[in-house]
Design a protein around this motif. Structure first.
Motif, PDB file in Angstrom:
ATOM      1  N   UNK A 162      65.407  46.470  29.046  1.00  0.00           N
ATOM      2  CA  UNK A 162      65.002  45.732  30.168  1.00  0.00           C
ATOM      3  C   UNK A 162      65.455  46.165  31.423  1.00  0.00           C
ATOM      4  N   UNK A 163      66.853  46.512  31.604  1.00  0.00           N
ATOM      5  CA  UNK A 163      67.704  46.916  33.073  1.00  0.00           C
ATOM      6  C   UNK A 163      67.334  48.101  33.282  1.00  0.00           C
ATOM      7  N   UNK A 164      67.217  48.842  32.259  1.00  0.00           N
ATOM      8  CA  UNK A 164      66.877  50.357  32.455  1.00  0.00           C
ATOM      9  C   UNK A 164      65.375  50.788  32.968  1.00  0.00           C
ATOM     10  N   UNK A 188      69.270  41.008  33.424  1.00  0.00           N
ATOM     11  CA  UNK A 188      68.697  41.659  32.251  1.00  0.00           C
ATOM     12  C   UNK A 188      69.790  41.876  31.226  1.00  0.00           C
ATOM     13  N   UNK A 189      70.537  40.530  31.214  1.00  0.00           N
ATOM     14  CA  UNK A 189      71.593  40.528  30.431  1.00  0.00           C
ATOM     15  C   UNK A 189      71.452  40.432  28.829  1.00  0.00           C
ATOM     16  N   UNK A 230      64.282  39.806  33.402  1.00  0.00           N
ATOM     17  CA  UNK A 230      63.772  41.061  32.673  1.00  0.00           C
ATOM     18  C   UNK A 230      64.406  40.833  31.306  1.00  0.00           C
ATOM     19  N   UNK A 231      63.602  40.878  30.319  1.00  0.00           N
ATOM     20  CA  UNK A 231      63.863  41.003  28.727  1.00  0.00           C
ATOM     21  C   UNK A 231      64.173  39.474  28.441  1.00  0.00           C
ATOM     22  N   UNK A 281      61.253  39.922  25.484  1.00  0.00           N
ATOM     23  CA  UNK A 281      62.567  40.323  24.729  1.00  0.00           C
ATOM     24  C   UNK A 281      62.503  41.587  23.766  1.00  0.00           C
ATOM     25  N   UNK A 282      61.085  41.873  23.409  1.00  0.00           N
ATOM     26  CA  UNK A 282      60.864  43.092  22.520  1.00  0.00           C
ATOM     27  C   UNK A 282      60.951  44.240  23.143  1.00  0.00           C
TER      28      UNK A 282
END
Length: 357
Positions: free
Chosen positions: A18-20, A139-140, A331-332, A337-338
């Motif tokens: 998610x972060x990327x 986005x942890x 994010x995520x 989450x997928x």
């Protein structure tokens, strides 16, 4: 790169899928990595949570890992990756090449302790100092927040409690009697690995395992799981487990495990004793270890000063943004989450960020 105090437009916490994905789209919108936005990741290496997974986990044996946006430009894809190598190695390698190719300048290992308000800014307090920012993308994920439900007698157990996050290999349970708790793909993977090394295994689940007749996770199952997550996130409720929406596919490997009697679950035990677990019917299983494949919760402790959590237990999140503070994006989280959801959310969140800057 050490720092005491920095400022930027956007801070992204977490460099998993998610972060990327968010960082990629921010760069596409011509923000400069390391200046206009900064990505912090606490992992020692690339790969997000995948770098911590157990050695026997291969690509394709769990839920699919979708390619990051723009990964095709590097000429690599998880579709064609070596499925014989540990997934942790493949994902770490591909993410490292991706970060380098796009110059994302991820700062690691950096541990984010808290996020709080200081005037008009958000301040991210971390192991390198403080960073002031206008916008935060959290986005942890969940890997750092393992969940183990409470059962009477847990502290009296003389054996080992091992959560999914601490599982390394089946070899460490050689000759032992093991209880595996949980009804998802991780629990099933552990059972099939332990079959070769453990002396005896029992599988305990809180509800009957929903084996689906499809040989792999279907689009319909994925859509149902995402819809459940989205409804919970919009209502500020605690998020349901993914497997409660997708079920478990009847792969050839799983069907063979059922036929051999390995993948046959028992209803959950009612208590834990010093040397094992006691079931509702009074039967006792002597155990050396209990493996808790009971999932994770979103890792949000560092956001506590912002008071975003609802009394129902979750955060109210719509279109990736926190309902109570539009400067905070998750994010995520929930429906994202997928790995495919994380990609779509990356573009959506980056667009909303650009509208605020």
């Amino acid at each position: 790169m050490a720092s005491n105090a920095m400022s930027t437009q956007v801070v992204v916490v977490g460099a998993g899928q998610a972060g990327l994905a968010v960082a990629y789209y921010l760069r596409r919108f011509e923000l400069t990595p390391g200046a206009d936005f900064i990505v912090y990741d606490r992992g020692p290496s690339t790969g997000g949570a995948w770098q911590f997974r157990w050695n026997a986990l291969k690509l394709g044996s769990a839920h699919r890992v979708h390619d990051l946006p723009g990964m095709a430009e590097l000429g690599i894809s998880f579709e064609t990756a070596d499925h014989a190598r540990p997934a942790k190695e493949v994902v770490a390698e591909y993410y490292r090449r991706y970060e380098q190719h796009y110059g994302l300048e991820v700062h690691r290992p950096v541990e984010v302790a808290s996020v709080f308000n200081r005037g008009a800014d958000l301040v991210v307090a971390h192991s390198e100092g403080e960073t002031a920012t206008r916008i935060l993308v959290n986005a942890t994920g969940t890997w750092g927040s393992p969940f183990i439900p409470y059962y009477p007698g847990m502290r009296e157990f003389r054996g080992r409690h091992v959560h999914t996050s601490g599982y390394v290999s089946a070899e460490e349970f050689a000759g032992q009697r093991v209880v595996v708790v949980g009804g998802g793909t991780s629990a099933i993977g552990f059972l099939l690995e332990l079959e070769q090394s453990a002396a005896e295994i029992v599988w305990a689940t809180r509800r009957p395992v929903d084996f689906r007749d499809e040989p792999e996770l279907t689009l319909e199952g994925g859509v149902a799981a995402v819809a459940m997550q989205d409804a919970a996130a919009r209502a500020g409720l605690a998020l349901p487990s993914i497997v409660s929406g997708t079920g478990v596919p009847r792969t050839r490997r799983n069907v063979a495990g059922i036929e051999r009697g390995i993948l046959v679950e028992r209803p959950m035990f009612t208590s834990i004793e010093a040397d094992g677990v006691r079931f509702d019917d009074g039967t006792f299983f002597a155990a050396d270890a209990i493996i808790w494949a009971t999932g994770f919760r979103p890792e949000l402790r560092h956001l506590a000063p912002l008071k975003l959590r609802e009394k129902e237990g979750g955060l109210t999140v719509q279109s990736g943004a926190a309902w109570h503070d539009p400067r905070i994006f998750l994010a995520g989280y929930g429906p994202q989450a997928s790995t495919i959801g994380a990609n779509r959310a990356g573009r959506m969140i980056a667009r909303q960020i650009m509208a605020q800057l």
